[in-house]
Design a protein around this motif. Sequence first.
Motif, PDB file in Angstrom:
ATOM      1  N   SER A  56       0.874  -1.250  -0.122  1.00 33.58           N
ATOM      2  CA  SER A  56       0.030   0.309   0.150  1.00 33.58           C
ATOM      3  C   SER A  56       0.994   1.181  -0.124  1.00 33.58           C
ATOM      4  O   SER A  56       0.384   2.154  -0.528  1.00 33.58           O
ATOM      5  CB  SER A  56      -1.206   0.282   1.413  1.00 33.58           C
ATOM      6  N   SER A  75      -2.263  -8.074  -0.173  1.00 33.10           N
ATOM      7  CA  SER A  75      -2.996  -6.762  -0.254  1.00 33.10           C
ATOM      8  C   SER A  75      -3.698  -6.431   1.281  1.00 33.10           C
ATOM      9  O   SER A  75      -4.919  -7.424   1.246  1.00 33.10           O
ATOM     10  CB  SER A  75      -2.878  -6.345  -0.939  1.00 33.10           C
ATOM     11  N   SER A 132      -8.156  -2.963  -4.890  1.00 31.07           N
ATOM     12  CA  SER A 132      -7.844  -4.843  -4.534  1.00 31.07           C
ATOM     13  C   SER A 132      -9.024  -5.971  -4.397  1.00 31.07           C
ATOM     14  O   SER A 132      -9.201  -6.678  -4.605  1.00 31.07           O
ATOM     15  CB  SER A 132      -6.460  -4.499  -4.138  1.00 31.07           C
TER      16      SER A 132
END
Length: 299
Positions: free
Chosen positions: A100, A248, A236
């Motif tokens: 991120s 993620s 995502s």
Amino acid sequence: MTVIEHSDRPVGSAPEPAPVAVGPRRLLSRLRTGQAITGGVMLAVVVLAGLLAPLLAPHGPAEVHFDAPFQLPGTVGFALGTDDLGRDVLSRMMYGIRASLMVGIVAVGLAVVVGTPLGLAAGYWRWLDAPVSRLTDVTLAFPFLILAVGLTAINGPSLAGAAISLGIAQVPTMVRVVRAETMRLKESPFVLAATAMDASGPRILAQHILPNCLSAIIVQATVIMPAAVLGEAVLSFLGLGIQPPTPSLGIMLSDAQQYLGRAPTAALFPGLAIVAICLGFNLLGDALRDALDPSTDRK
């Protein structure tokens, strides 16, 4: 015709340098507030967890333990529990934070590199203002996430594609901020003096206007960063961002939604990580905005 007010300065002397709003030492002293410290500590913990993930993570992000699914937080060997495949939530969350932050940094860099020159040019030269502003208005007519989803669908689902799409979606906002600052600074006495001495437009932008726009650019970057992190999680989650098996925070939330009743903590901890990143940047951004404001006088 430009009218310059009378000044006691000798005729033909060099123009006054652009004023520096806040020096580094004064900036640090102004940032010694509860808001700035809280945001800084939150970001320090999150950033260190992401950067040191290969060293601190107890397990690999894709390491599967089929004999230990849905372990509760506090289980020996799994501090935050496991998901449906027995993967360590803490390890995946640390690597997810790392991804991120990478997406956010690329998005911020793209928005600054593309948006700053466009904003400077549009604010200084009137003949460029109309086309750049109209293009910016058209882009801002689309919601940020809708535009990011559309661009990601064109670029293809991947970490790089998500970062580029989120950065492009934030360019119009950076253009508007820099354009407004440029138009304000263009009427400042030091810019008028430089213009009267036949300084070129690029030189005025580089030496006088851009340095005084840096505070606004820095503050806007702290706004873009959490928006990019949140946008990456949404992409995502929808399957348009980072693809498995790469971890993620958005993928973790997407996987955990099927088992909320059985393992709610598998979704709780990634959600808290997203909240910590966004809240930390927002707190630090607000503190920076107040600290970089030259009208603020703190003892």
